[in-house]
Design an enzyme around this catalytic site. Structure first.
Site, short mmCIF file in Angstrom:
data_model
loop_
_atom_site.label_atom_id
_atom_site.label_comp_id
_atom_site.label_asym_id
_atom_site.label_seq_id
_atom_site.Cartn_x
_atom_site.Cartn_y
_atom_site.Cartn_z
CG HIS A 146 -0.46 -0.12 2.51
ND1 HIS A 146 -0.10 0.96 3.26
CD2 HIS A 146 -0.22 -1.21 3.28
CE1 HIS A 146 0.34 0.54 4.44
NE2 HIS A 146 0.28 -0.77 4.49
CG ASP A 148 -2.57 4.04 3.03
OD1 ASP A 148 -2.13 2.97 2.56
OD2 ASP A 148 -3.51 4.08 3.86
CG ASP A 179 2.61 -0.51 7.91
OD1 ASP A 179 2.12 -0.91 6.85
OD2 ASP A 179 1.93 -0.24 8.91
CD GLU A 213 -3.24 -1.85 5.32
OE1 GLU A 213 -3.45 -2.88 5.99
OE2 GLU A 213 -2.68 -0.86 5.81
CD GLU A 214 -1.38 1.70 7.71
OE1 GLU A 214 -2.14 1.26 8.58
OE2 GLU A 214 -0.21 1.32 7.57
CG ASP A 241 -1.27 -7.19 1.26
OD1 ASP A 241 -0.35 -6.35 1.18
OD2 ASP A 241 -2.46 -6.86 1.44
CG HIS A 487 0.82 1.67 12.87
ND1 HIS A 487 -0.52 1.38 12.91
CD2 HIS A 487 1.24 1.29 11.64
CE1 HIS A 487 -0.91 0.86 11.77
NE2 HIS A 487 0.16 0.79 10.97
C1 LIG Z 1 7.49 -16.98 18.36
C2 LIG Z 1 6.85 -15.69 18.20
C3 LIG Z 1 7.73 -14.56 17.73
C4 LIG Z 1 6.94 -13.31 17.56
C5 LIG Z 1 7.52 -12.33 16.62
C6 LIG Z 1 6.50 -11.40 16.12
C7 LIG Z 1 7.00 -10.36 15.21
C8 LIG Z 1 5.83 -9.56 14.73
C9 LIG Z 1 6.11 -8.20 14.57
C10 LIG Z 1 5.27 -7.29 14.15
C11 LIG Z 1 3.92 -7.45 13.66
C12 LIG Z 1 3.37 -6.10 13.32
C13 LIG Z 1 2.41 -6.11 12.26
C14 LIG Z 1 2.19 -4.75 11.62
C15 LIG Z 1 0.98 -4.72 10.85
C16 LIG Z 1 0.85 -3.68 9.81
C17 LIG Z 1 -0.46 -3.75 9.06
C18 LIG Z 1 -1.51 -2.80 9.60
O1 LIG Z 1 -1.21 -1.83 10.24
N1 LIG Z 1 -2.79 -3.05 9.31
C19 LIG Z 1 -3.92 -2.30 9.84
C20 LIG Z 1 -5.08 -2.47 8.88
C21 LIG Z 1 -6.41 -1.88 9.29
C22 LIG Z 1 -7.49 -2.28 8.31
C23 LIG Z 1 -6.40 -0.39 9.39
C24 LIG Z 1 -4.30 -2.87 11.20
O2 LIG Z 1 -4.70 -2.10 12.07
O3 LIG Z 1 -4.22 -4.08 11.41
ZN LIG Z 2 0.60 -1.85 6.25
ZN LIG Z 3 -0.04 -0.09 9.08
#
Ligand SMILES: CCCCCCCC/C=C\CCCCCCCC(=O)N[C@@H](CC(C)C)C(=O)O
Ligand SMILES: [Zn+2]
Ligand SMILES: [Zn+2]
Length: 529
Positions: A146, A148, A179, A213-214, A241, A487
């Site tokens: 995305h 944005d 991101d 997307e955000e 994605d 974020h």
């Molecule tokens: C054995 C376990 C190990 C754990 C390691 C984990 C590492 C994970 C690290 C980070 C995960 C962060 C994910 C970031 C997501 C970005 C996508 C996003 O912000 N999406 C929005 C979409 C929404 C429709 C607005 C959301 O709020 O989910």
């Molecule tokens: Zn994202």
């Molecule tokens: Zn995000």
């Protein structure tokens, strides 16, 4: 003779000890059998796949030339200078998106003038690229990212978030570095390189870069999906994605990086909780104010965690895939969740990011009440965001909230909700999953690839209709202290990791063509083992 005579008690103790001994022996045998089965299964499967996909991890041919590393980093830094912020639906920095479109055209001249590439602007700000393959007949695939980014609070940053700074030649800082402009730029870098080499993809594929997307993806990815449908594209081989980055030094039992490929994503529910009362003078307040009532309810909600659903989703496979690669103690642990599950659960519950794997999570994200210090407010409203474990539903969340709040004065309304996504195939015969897995291991050669449930959400929701093979993965490496940059402040991408990201997308494009060959199409790849 009394029932509790010494002799009887001795005999009873003897029986209990025998039963315990047999139970221990039996458990130990089951644990060893469980460990052996899990290890054999994974080792055999992984070996076969490496051979089948022709791309063993140590094979580094075709990797994008390393001398381009700094140039790539500078191009990403340039994209980070453009503040394509999404504040809320229909509230975006429109001009910035147009500037980014122009920047992409300037940065990647070969692909933008190539006869096989068609670029379209969708709903004014999103981008759809169609790369026409040389061979017809195979299903196309789609790579999504995305354009944005989320807003920033400049105060917490070491360098300006839209400055496009490369610090010490090592890290590219800026909002969107992780991101998700690294996805947009990484994919385009890979395609530019591929076309520059005079290569031409055999298989048709799409690049879908939504602009919101955000804030839901409704105006971007949803419109791209509609456009594809209108063109008669009803099926895609797979969709890839953004998702988990590769985690370095985060997994107990191994120092190797672990690449979790999201084969599903958690559901989501956003509830609005409100309390209404009568406004009045603060010098003679009522016994309870809307703020007090709502706060007490929210405190109860925050304190009562959802029960752990560990083992009811793809977690089992995640740990089984880890088992062959970890130390002996952890092999026992990861291969026998039926026995060690509770131990693992209590450990994982201690960190927010691992806790999110176990259960539906509750986050109070907004609170609004009051206009003046001496007026008792008429109302108080809070927004609570839940991320739902795939074994639970939106309805479970609603029922749980009502039960915990247990106060008729607090009104509960669903603002938005969506069930968890279906679980995409991730077996040894599923070509798209294995194609992603092999591409990861060709670039991050030490990585252990495992299936997992993505704990956040992505634009993939708009593409669910097109394929059962929907995956979420971000080809970069992070350490524990990087998690807060999502974020948050000081979002950054290591120059070398960005180079790996470009290589990964390049591998995807190459392997997707390889997977077209007769050998693959004649094998029962779609069947699960
Ligand atoms: C054995 C376990 C190990 C754990 C390691 C984990 C590492 C994970 C690290 C980070 C995960 C962060 C994910 C970031 C997501 C970005 C996508 C996003 O912000 N999406 C929005 C979409 C929404 C429709 C607005 C959301 O709020 O989910
Ligand atoms: Zn994202
Ligand atoms: Zn995000």
């Amino acid at each position: 003779m009394s029932l509790f005579s010494r002799r009887n008690i001795r005999a009873f103790n003897g029986v209990v000890a025998d039963v315990l001994r047999v139970a221990c022996l039996f458990s130990a045998i089951l644990i060893l059998i469980g460990t052996t089965i899990a290890l054999c299964r994974t080792i055999l499967i992984e070996h076969r796949l490496d051979v089948k996909l022709g791309g063993r991890p140590e094979d580094t041919r075709d990797v994008v030339d390393e001398s381009r590393i700094m140039k790539q980093a500078e191009r990403l830094a340039g994209a980070l200078k453009i503040p394509t912020i999404s504040y809320k639906t229909d509230h975006q920095e429109t001009k910035a998106f147009l500037a980014l479109h122009e920047y992409l055209q300037k940065s990647f001249p070969v692909l933008h003038s190539h006869p096989a590439v068609k670029r379209e602007i969708v709903n004014e700000l999103s981008l759809l690229y169609t790369i026409q393959g040389t061979k017809s007949g195979a299903l196309p695939y789609l790579l999504a990212s995305h354009l944005d980014v989320v807003p920033v609070n400049e105060k917490g940053w070491l360098v300006p978030p839209f400055g496009g700074f490369i610090v010490n030649g090592t890290y590219i800082y800026g909002r969107g570095a992780m991101d998700d402009k690294c996805g947009v730029m990484g994919i385009l870098e890979a395609l530019e390189y591929l076309l520059q080499q005079g290569e031409r993809p055999h298989r048709t594929f799409f690049l879908a870069f939504g602009h919101d997307e955000e804030v839901s993806g409704k105006r971007g990815a949803q419109e791209i999906a509609k456009l594809l449908k209108n063109r008669g594209i009803n099926e895609l081989d797979f969709v890839l994605d953004e998702g988990f980055p590769i985690s370095d030094d985060l997994t107990p039992g191994t120092s190797r990086p672990v690449a979790m490929v999201g084969v599903s994503e958690k559901g989501t529910a956003t509830l609005e909780l409100s309390v209404f009362g009568t406004p009045g003078h603060s010098s003679f307040p009522p016994a309870e104010t809307p703020i007090g009532v709502l706060s007490a309810g929210l405190a109860r909600l925050e304190q009562r965690k959802f029960k752990s659903m560990f083992g009811s989703g793809p977690e089992k496979q995640m740990f089984e895939h880890l088992a062959p690669h970890v130390t002996f103690m952890y092999k026992l642990l990861y291969s026998n969740l039926w026995f060690f599950g509770p131990l693992m659960e209590s450990h994982m519950a201690t960190m927010p990011v691992t806790n999110a794997f176990l259960r539906t999570t509750t986050a109070i994200t907004m609170f609004q009440a009051g206009v003046k210090e001496n007026i008792v407010p008429q109302s108080a409203t809070a927004v609570v965001n839940f991320r739902i474990h795939p074994a639970q539903t939106v309805n479970d969340v609603l029922e749980f909230t009502r039960e915990v709040i247990a106060d008729a004065r607090i009104q509960i309304k669903i603002k938005r909700s969506r069930e968890a996504h279906p679980i995409s195939p991730h077996g040894p015969y599923n070509v798209p999953y294995q194609l992603i897995s092999t591409s990861i291991r060709q670039v991050y050669r030490q990585a252990i690839v495992v299936p997992a449930v993505f704990i956040a959400n992505t634009d993939t929701r708009w593409y669910l209709d097109f394929s059962t093979n929907i995956y979420r993965f971000l080809p970069t490496l992070i350490k524990l202290d990087d998690i807060g940059r999502y974020h948050g402040h000081n979002e950054r991408m290591a120059v070398v990791n960005y180079h790996h990201a470009v290589n990964f997308y390049y591998r995807i494009m190459k392997n997707a063509d390889l997977a077209l060959s007769k050998e693959y199409t004649t094998q029962p790849f779609s069947a699960e083992l």
